[in-house]
Design an enzyme around this catalytic site. Structure first.
Site, PDB file in Angstrom:
ATOM      1  N   GLU A   1      -8.877   7.586 -23.985  1.00  8.58           N
ATOM      2  CA  GLU A   1      -8.362   7.280 -25.322  1.00  8.58           C
ATOM      3  C   GLU A   1      -8.963   8.241 -26.340  1.00  8.58           C
ATOM      4  OE1 GLU A   1      -8.739   3.195 -26.513  1.00  8.58           O
ATOM      5  OE2 GLU A   1      -7.915   3.559 -28.507  1.00  8.58           O
TER       6      GLU A   1
ATOM      7  N   HIS B   1       2.487   1.378  -7.370  1.00  7.33           N
ATOM      8  CA  HIS B   1       2.276  -0.061  -7.143  1.00  7.33           C
ATOM      9  C   HIS B   1       1.749  -0.737  -8.415  1.00  7.33           C
ATOM     10  CE1 HIS B   1       0.914  -3.860  -5.587  1.00  7.33           C
ATOM     11  NE2 HIS B   1      -0.332  -3.575  -5.912  1.00  7.33           N
TER      12      HIS B   1
ATOM     13  N   ARG C   1       5.024  -6.840 -18.287  1.00  6.86           N
ATOM     14  CA  ARG C   1       5.217  -6.361 -19.655  1.00  6.86           C
ATOM     15  C   ARG C   1       6.663  -6.018 -20.007  1.00  6.86           C
ATOM     16  NH1 ARG C   1       0.783  -8.611 -21.767  1.00  6.86           N
ATOM     17  NH2 ARG C   1      -1.102  -7.923 -20.682  1.00  6.86           N
TER      18      ARG C   1
ATOM     19  N   GLN D   1      -3.801  -5.254 -25.467  1.00  3.76           N
ATOM     20  CA  GLN D   1      -3.134  -5.985 -24.375  1.00  3.76           C
ATOM     21  C   GLN D   1      -3.040  -5.111 -23.131  1.00  3.76           C
ATOM     22  OE1 GLN D   1       0.761  -7.105 -26.007  1.00  3.76           O
ATOM     23  NE2 GLN D   1       0.034  -9.208 -26.154  1.00  3.76           N
ATOM     24  N   TRP D   2      -2.658  -3.872 -23.364  1.00  2.00           N
ATOM     25  CA  TRP D   2      -2.358  -2.920 -22.287  1.00  2.00           C
ATOM     26  C   TRP D   2      -3.599  -2.671 -21.418  1.00  2.00           C
ATOM     27  CZ3 TRP D   2       1.922   0.955 -23.426  1.00  2.00           C
ATOM     28  CH2 TRP D   2       2.115   1.854 -22.398  1.00  2.00           C
TER      29      TRP D   2
ATOM     30  N   THR E   1       0.796  -1.232   0.000  1.00  4.93           N
ATOM     31  CA  THR E   1       0.000   0.000   0.000  1.00  4.93           C
ATOM     32  C   THR E   1       0.830   1.284   0.000  1.00  4.93           C
ATOM     33  OG1 THR E   1      -0.358  -0.231   2.382  1.00  4.93           O
ATOM     34  CG2 THR E   1      -2.084  -1.055   0.936  1.00  4.93           C
TER      35      THR E   1
ATOM     36  N   ARG F   1      -5.886  -4.450 -20.565  1.00  2.42           N
ATOM     37  CA  ARG F   1      -6.287  -5.519 -19.645  1.00  2.42           C
ATOM     38  C   ARG F   1      -5.837  -5.235 -18.201  1.00  2.42           C
ATOM     39  NH1 ARG F   1      -8.031  -9.983 -20.432  1.00  2.42           N
ATOM     40  NH2 ARG F   1      -8.916  -9.325 -18.469  1.00  2.42           N
TER      41      ARG F   1
END
Lengths: 313, 313, 313, 313
Positions: D120, D222, D231, D109-110, D89, D112
């Site tokens: 966007e 985090h 990634r 992909q991103w 945290t 997700r």
């Protein structure tokens, strides 16, 4: 909707196996469980599983020990009260899971709802089917002149035909090139043993956004209603709205009382801004309020007039 | 565990009603459905509902049409693979709902796990029962000297007795004053008609943190495992760990293959930092690595030695 | 509000250090940065950090390259539009972080808002200060008879005095016993070398729910507004509402245009159900609608009458 | 990277405006603020804003009043400890916002990663630029035979050339048809006044998945680390990995101590399953463990051998 014989057989088998459970069941929803409901030209939506019912909402709101023991009229009143006063957490206590087949450009809108669990068919790992969405002629609309992100009149004549030809031709060509690049062989053509074939994770980039994908999508009743409020709305794009409308039908089978409350207090409710509320009070008092005296912008006034069914709308 | 006759009757009725469903069911979990499993001195945990099973994980990972059709060994291999490679989304496809009775200070730790749905018994709306947690003598531990947030040796003799007397006395007194302030009448004493009684939302502030509360708590299998990894761990406070351990037992009934994978790859796995991994490689090559030559801090070295069962630990 | 000299010195130093940044800054918010704003008897709220401003909302909605380049009137119109049409994602693009001191029973309500980041002072690790909330006399209210979770008239006379005495007495006694059990020594009394002292994670359970705790709480502007809509509302419990009201003041310093839109379209807006909307249309058309002819339940009718300022309310 | 003159001017202006703030600033990150860092053939990533630094992590973990007052070595030790023991945290207390231009298949992909805020560029509302991703020749890889979702050897010769020609040709043709269907006019060709033009929300479906889109993306430290762990990993698809690697560079500028801890305890750490750990213990004890005697599957053994750098790998 294109489902193979093996897939239909899988579905038939799933519908043939009944077991006994101590959990609450919803017969009206069991009737359609696993069945693909067709949508658009190749899409579908299927209910795969569910947990809870209207009673689960009541039970959680009361933190009760049994399955909800009060009279039906009290349960209904409680659900109406929870909905009206935005006590949203009890609606998180019921859950539903769908299997959806949908065009990629619809999937891109849908995925923006983050409070759901998703497993999508992977085009890194597998090959996508040759299926793409082509709008029905009555959905082939011009750009709206009033709304920057809406549709206007339906396209007609030669232009409409040309658009459909382009959409079909481009989708077919890009898919054929996708298949060629993969070089994994199809029903029509064997793989070329002298070529390596492009990696699936790369070849997929050649597909158009109307190609169909599919996924498992699971969410709770609260988040489902949030999705439906935005996507079953007339401002939503037609291609996602048809999914939302079918989901609303399914919701009605599953949780009829919550659906009634949802339509009463969300789908067909109206929100009045501080200024709009003041104008409405004056109207009720008999005053003739106009756009000019309302304190609202021209656009807000039009929206209010439409909400109230005023002649000015 | 204090459950009234009416509550037991509600539970008995819930367990008496079997219906047929097309959904997957898990007989081993149905066996304990609705049954309160006692914990601490007055707590319990009950499974209220569930959705999915091991197969739901497989089905979502494959985005398949049927109920998971491959051989059991392949399904098991897939679940192991998903767990090992942190493919977490398929585990979100199964869901479970608990009814839990727990001390407020435990509830405060538990609620920090945000990815769950919760409905707690409201002390603004209702009156809390006179039930509070008192540690068993073997749980009455001194502050650890090594760990700023851990327990050391068990308290003994007069000090232990005095602590228990204080905990019990303070909880009883504050509860009695809570009841007096409410002035709503109890079995023992009628309400005083000459007093107004303090609002419930205020009176509750007089209760101690070991008072029991209860809630419905619903989460998916992925988030359940995240909870269990932290709370069934030896570093978790005992009073929440006993809940987590019972939930792990329940998980084993529900999704035995996933539980096996979870224990193998999470609960009993070890994480080696870059530096620790380098030290382990040297050890395997036969080198005598010491705290001084390991590149680790003293504390990290102790942790690594404990993980590897080295004599230095 | 009880802040030690060292803490005040830390705050003074933080306010003394200015650096240059290319990021957007908000002078009106910088004025109060780090300063504790007192609340209740010992609580406070401090802004610790922030990111973005009204312009960040506009910039994200336009996915623009610069810092928002259009005219102020256009930016304001866009924010109003986004708020009115529930385009919520641009409001997620600004972030704020608070340090809050608050009674534990308030913290328990507050933490139910899951879409925030929290670090709470740990009573497993540290010792809580001797500070507890006692309502001001004008806040000492009886249970509401109309609303199961609300307050009615203020308590008076002997009963009020007795309630305050009990609250103070119980909090002091339980704290003193907490300190005794810990046996870590206080300003007034040294630790007893013959006792072990109870673990902090156990001793804390003896404290009452009006004990103060503190935390860092960070959220984005969208989720802040969701919090404020529920907690700055007259139906919220007074003790959390005072925090929400101060946060609304802070929000106004930070993002004045968004705050204006928020008040217009959320805080002071009204939601009409389908049935209520139909009744309003008839009223505007000049019809005399009554509770009986409205189609609403008695309670819904009262709520609508209050919203519209009808004499029946 | 294709940025227009106006956009460069917007960026230049944003970098020209320095203001004074009481908030923590990070000079190394300010150096690159707003600057587009080029990626792939037309992509970029820009840091738009940030909140907090390494010290914010420490400050939240301690719930302290000042800006982190202990010695640097203690702060570093605390961050290392938090990372090692999964106290996640405090890392949520720092926040960063990016502007990213990326191909649509990478965006899919991103997205997700749900724990981020996104705005966007809308192709319902605006027209996408004519920009699409074409892999560099050394990235044009064959399907991996070992890994169902990976790449193998680089394609060469005629096949490589043909793949590139197809990708370019199809993207250009579908974009040209997209522009024709829109009929909004381009630099090269005026709109045809006799045609209505297809709605933007429909025309976009004709674009291929390598078309570039762009978005604002904001997340906390985090969740950024969670994204990077998956990634920036060698198993991630190259086209998203290049973004993750640049983001890791940016993270190092922003929070150097946290980055060091992240690499030590996450990026370059190893996780050993229960069975793998047992095998490692036997190896350290000098035993000759083989695939057959390890208790691991063939695939797990290969993975362990690779982790430990054993000759069998």
């Amino acid at each position: 909707m294109s489902i193979t014989g093996q897939q239909l057989e899988d579905i038939r088998q799933a519908r043939a196996t009944t077991t006994a459970t101590l959990r609450p069941t919803v017969p009206a929803l069991e009737e359609v469980l696993y069945e693909p409901i067709p949508l658009l030209d190749h899409g579908f939506i299927r209910v795969i599983d569910y947990m809870g019912d209207d009673n689960a909402v009541v039970q959680a709101a009361r933190v009760s020990y049994g399955r909800g023991t009060k009279k039906v009229s009290e349960d209904r009143g409680l659900i109406m009260y929870l909905m009206r006063h935005w006590h949203t957490t009890p609606f998180e206590m019921a859950e539903i899971k769908f299997h959806v087949k949908l065009p990629i450009f619809v999937a891109r809108q849908w995925i923006r709802h983050r409070t759901a669990s998703v497993n999508e068919y992977s085009a890194r790992y597998s090959i996508l089917d040759k299926e793409f969405y082509l709008p029905a002629p009555e959905q082939l609309a011009a750009q709206s002149s009033a709304n920057r992100q809406g549709r206007g009149d339906v396209l007609e004549g030669e232009e409409a035909q040309r658009v459909l030809d382009l959409l079909r031709g481009d989708a077919e060509r890009t898919y054929a090139d996708y298949a060629w690049m993969l070089n994994e062989g199809t029903d029509e053509q064997a793989a070329d043993p002298d070529r390596s074939g492009l990696a699936r994770e790369l070849a997929r980039m050649n597909l158009t956004l109307n190609t169909y994908t599919q996924w498992y999508w699971k969410t709770n009743l609260h988040n489902l209603m949030h999705f439906l409020r935005l996507r079953a709305d007339p401002h939503a794009q037609y291609e996602i709205r048809v999914y939302a409308e079918k989901m609303l039908d399914i919701m009605k089978r599953w949780v009829p009382i919550t659906t009634e409350a949802f339509i009463e207090h969300r789908m067909e409710s109206a929100s009045l801004s501080r200024t709009a509320l003041a104008a409405v009070k004056r109207m009720i008092a008999g005053e003739q309020v106009t756009a000019a005296t309302s304190g609202l912008s021209a656009r807000e006034w039009r929206e209010l007039a439409a909400t109230l069914g005023l002649p000015e709308a």
